[in-house]
Enzyme design. Structure first.
Site, PDB file in Angstrom:
ATOM      1  N   HIS A 126       0.868  -1.185   0.000  1.00  0.00           N
ATOM      2  CA  HIS A 126       0.000   0.000   0.000  1.00  0.00           C
ATOM      3  C   HIS A 126       0.905   1.236   0.000  1.00  0.00           C
ATOM      4  O   HIS A 126       2.029   1.179   0.524  1.00  0.00           O
ATOM      5  CB  HIS A 126      -0.827  -0.054   1.285  1.00  0.00           C
ATOM      6  CG  HIS A 126      -1.872   0.997   1.435  1.00  0.00           C
ATOM      7  ND1 HIS A 126      -1.585   2.280   1.826  1.00  0.00           N
ATOM      8  CD2 HIS A 126      -3.209   0.958   1.260  1.00  0.00           C
ATOM      9  CE1 HIS A 126      -2.710   2.972   1.901  1.00  0.00           C
ATOM     10  NE2 HIS A 126      -3.714   2.197   1.562  1.00  0.00           N
ATOM     11  N   ASP A 203       3.189  -4.785   8.027  1.00  0.00           N
ATOM     12  CA  ASP A 203       1.979  -3.967   7.916  1.00  0.00           C
ATOM     13  C   ASP A 203       0.784  -4.905   8.091  1.00  0.00           C
ATOM     14  O   ASP A 203       0.439  -5.668   7.188  1.00  0.00           O
ATOM     15  CB  ASP A 203       1.962  -3.279   6.535  1.00  0.00           C
ATOM     16  CG  ASP A 203       0.661  -2.529   6.283  1.00  0.00           C
ATOM     17  OD1 ASP A 203      -0.280  -2.653   7.089  1.00  0.00           O
ATOM     18  OD2 ASP A 203       0.581  -1.826   5.249  1.00  0.00           O
ATOM     19  N   GLN A 206      -4.461  -5.221   7.064  1.00  0.00           N
ATOM     20  CA  GLN A 206      -5.487  -6.126   6.522  1.00  0.00           C
ATOM     21  C   GLN A 206      -5.455  -7.500   7.169  1.00  0.00           C
ATOM     22  O   GLN A 206      -6.244  -8.380   6.800  1.00  0.00           O
ATOM     23  CB  GLN A 206      -5.299  -6.281   4.998  1.00  0.00           C
ATOM     24  CG  GLN A 206      -5.471  -5.007   4.212  1.00  0.00           C
ATOM     25  CD  GLN A 206      -6.896  -4.456   4.250  1.00  0.00           C
ATOM     26  OE1 GLN A 206      -7.846  -5.150   4.606  1.00  0.00           O
ATOM     27  NE2 GLN A 206      -7.052  -3.193   3.895  1.00  0.00           N
ATOM     28  N   LYS A 229     -10.083  -0.453  10.852  1.00  0.00           N
ATOM     29  CA  LYS A 229     -10.254  -1.635   9.980  1.00  0.00           C
ATOM     30  C   LYS A 229     -10.580  -2.886  10.779  1.00  0.00           C
ATOM     31  O   LYS A 229     -10.775  -3.955  10.221  1.00  0.00           O
ATOM     32  CB  LYS A 229      -8.978  -1.869   9.167  1.00  0.00           C
ATOM     33  CG  LYS A 229      -8.762  -0.805   8.083  1.00  0.00           C
ATOM     34  CD  LYS A 229      -7.611  -1.172   7.187  1.00  0.00           C
ATOM     35  CE  LYS A 229      -7.098   0.003   6.398  1.00  0.00           C
ATOM     36  NZ  LYS A 229      -7.897   0.319   5.213  1.00  0.00           N
ATOM     37  N   CYS A 367      -4.801   2.497  -3.644  1.00  0.00           N
ATOM     38  CA  CYS A 367      -3.573   3.022  -3.016  1.00  0.00           C
ATOM     39  C   CYS A 367      -2.403   2.071  -3.232  1.00  0.00           C
ATOM     40  O   CYS A 367      -1.576   1.871  -2.324  1.00  0.00           O
ATOM     41  CB  CYS A 367      -3.764   3.287  -1.526  1.00  0.00           C
ATOM     42  SG  CYS A 367      -4.931   4.572  -1.187  1.00  0.00           S
TER      43      CYS A 367
HETATM   44  N1  PMP Z   1      -1.643  -0.753   4.646  1.00  0.00           N
HETATM   45  C1  PMP Z   1      -2.610  -1.497   4.103  1.00  0.00           C
HETATM   46  C2  PMP Z   1      -2.299  -2.880   3.634  1.00  0.00           C
HETATM   47  C3  PMP Z   1      -3.900  -0.968   3.996  1.00  0.00           C
HETATM   48  O1  PMP Z   1      -4.868  -1.691   3.441  1.00  0.00           O
HETATM   49  C4  PMP Z   1      -4.158   0.338   4.463  1.00  0.00           C
HETATM   50  C5  PMP Z   1      -5.531   0.974   4.335  1.00  0.00           C
HETATM   51  N2  PMP Z   1      -6.172   0.787   3.123  1.00  0.00           N
HETATM   52  C6  PMP Z   1      -3.111   1.058   5.028  1.00  0.00           C
HETATM   53  C7  PMP Z   1      -1.868   0.481   5.108  1.00  0.00           C
HETATM   54  C8  PMP Z   1      -3.309   2.454   5.555  1.00  0.00           C
HETATM   55  O2  PMP Z   1      -4.152   2.430   6.671  1.00  0.00           O
HETATM   56  P1  PMP Z   1      -4.642   3.796   7.333  1.00  0.00           P
HETATM   57  O3  PMP Z   1      -5.183   4.629   6.216  1.00  0.00           O
HETATM   58  O4  PMP Z   1      -5.702   3.354   8.294  1.00  0.00           O
HETATM   59  O5  PMP Z   1      -3.469   4.411   7.999  1.00  0.00           O
END
Ligand code: PMP
Length: 409
Positions: A126, A203, A206, A229, A367
């Site tokens: 991401h 990270d 998910q 999430k 993203c």
């Molecule tokens: N890493 C991953 C794998 C994600 O799916 C996301 C959110 N889509 C993020 C990071 C970023 O998370 P946040 O916007 O809650 O900081």
């Protein structure tokens, strides 16, 4: 306890928003990878905390401040326990995954990286796990290197092992891909890196909602996730870091709470975890996040994993009947995320029409623009499930998708 239809119906009753209608149609929410909904117990916790526990924490000698401090620090204990952290001091409250990664990219970069060093990430990251490392690499004249992936969306582990070298300062990799749904073999990847004394940041944005995570069993050096999430509130997230690493790093932000003593000549910093928590923390968010984790703990992670696996397999089977559909990400180990394209149809058009039928899906690059470039596609439609989704919703979605595809073909 297995999640049968009756149990799911009871669970759905805990989520008021699932009763909403969209353009007169019952809401079908398949955008859980972007954010999850909140059970009433979390909503009540927020209201309760503002009504009964609201006072700034840590500094007050008065009753209410002590109560609020107890709630916030109790939440830290609960969160440490949920992810199997050895020490509560290893849990740092942040605003979310993004801030947690930025914190490490800054502090680790300041303390332990030099010109010519390398950071290793994967091709399926991401933007939140790309851009902070790019910024570090620019700041320190370092090099960002990328582990390639196979066509089915699995990490190329041979290439990974070869990329690790004397200059590699840190590996930052996602546990579960937000686009492909791939569950990466992070335990194995951490072992490989540790054999060369290289730490790993995982990270977990998910992963935390969908699989049981034990940071000590993984031997992760850093593990990050977002509250929103995992059925908790927005604006709160977690950075887990091994004490031995966190103690070596300088603070990320300066301000109240993170200090031991301040004078105009010199400031000394507080101990862990406060060294990394400048300013008034989100003590309401922390207690609500702990409640969210308690809620899913009560349902049971094993039951959640089994049920979401069943939902995903069911959806893939039905969607496979659609002519021209192509699944993006077919790894052997997959979470409750299905990305797809349909020949000749723009993902955005499908998303727009599905929305008009009350079905919330995500379209675009999610993203992860470098991943789209790597796969040579402009984007996908992504459906992502939570344990409150049902096979009936999937039936309605697949029938709607067939209609939409027929209209746009
Ligand atoms: N890493 C991953 C794998 C994600 O799916 C996301 C959110 N889509 C993020 C990071 C970023 O998370 P946040 O916007 O809650 O900081």
């Amino acid at each position: 306890m297995q999640l049968n239809e009756e149990r799911i119906q009871n669970i759905r009753d805990d989520f008021p928003i699932l009763k909403e209608t969209v353009y007169g149609k019952p809401l079908i929410y398949f955008d859980n990878a972007a954010t999850t909904h909140k059970p009433v117990s979390v909503l009540h916790k927020i209201e309760f905390a503002y009504n009964h526990l609201n006072a700034n924490i840590h500094r007050g000698t008065h009753y209410l401040s002590q109560k609020a401090t107890e709630a916030h620090e109790g939440a830290r204990n609960d969160i440490a326990q949920f992810i199997g952290a050895g020490k509560r001091e290893e849990i740092i409250f942040t605003r979310g995954t993004t801030e947690s990664i930025n914190l490490i990219a800054f502090s680790y970069g300041e303390a332990l990286c030099d010109e010519g060093d390398e950071i290793l990430i994967s091709a399926m990251e991401h933007h939140s796990n790309i851009v902070p490392w790019q910024m570090l690499c620019e700041r320190k004249k370092m090099r960002l290197r990328v582990i390639p992936i196979h066509k089915n969306g699995e990490i190329d582990l041979d290439a990974y092992a070869k990329l690790l070298n004397d200059k590699t300062k840190l590996v930052a990799v996602t546990h579960v891909s937000n686009v492909l749904g791939t569950i990466n073999p992070v335990r194995q990847m951490i072992d490989t890196a540790h054999r060369k004394n290289i730490p790993v940041l995982v990270d977990g944005a998910q992963a935390i909602p969908h699989i049981a995570v034990d940071v000590q069993a993984l031997d992760a050096d850093f593990y990050v996730f977002s509250g929103h999430k995992v059925y908790g509130p927005t604006g709160i997230g977690i950075l887990y870091g091994k004490e031995q690493w966190l103690n070596q790093l300088p603070p990320y932000q300066g301000g109240g709470e993170m200090i031991e003593k301040v004078s105009f000549e010199k400031t000394t910093y507080n101990e862990l975890p406060f060294k990394f928590e400048a300013g008034t923390p989100d003590y309401i968010g922390s207690t609500a996040l702990a409640e969210a984790l308690r809620y899913i703990g009560e349902i049971g992670m094993d039951a959640i994993v089994a049920y979401e696996h069943e939902l995903t397999a069911y959806a893939i089977e039905l969607m496979s009947e659609i002519s021209g559909i192509q699944f993006i990400g077919t790894a052997h180990q997959k979470s409750a995320i299905i990305s797809f394209t349909v020949n000749g149809i723009h993902p955005y058009d499908m998303g727009m029409l599905l929305d008009k039928l009350g079905i919330a899906v995500r379209t675009g690059h999610h993203c992860a623009q470098p991943l789209m470039d790597f796969l040579e596609i402009p984007g996908t439609v992504r459906v992502s499930f939570a344990f409150y989704n049902t096979k009936k919703e999937i039936d309605i979605f697949v029938a709607a998708l067939k209609k939409v595809v027929a209209m746009l073909s």
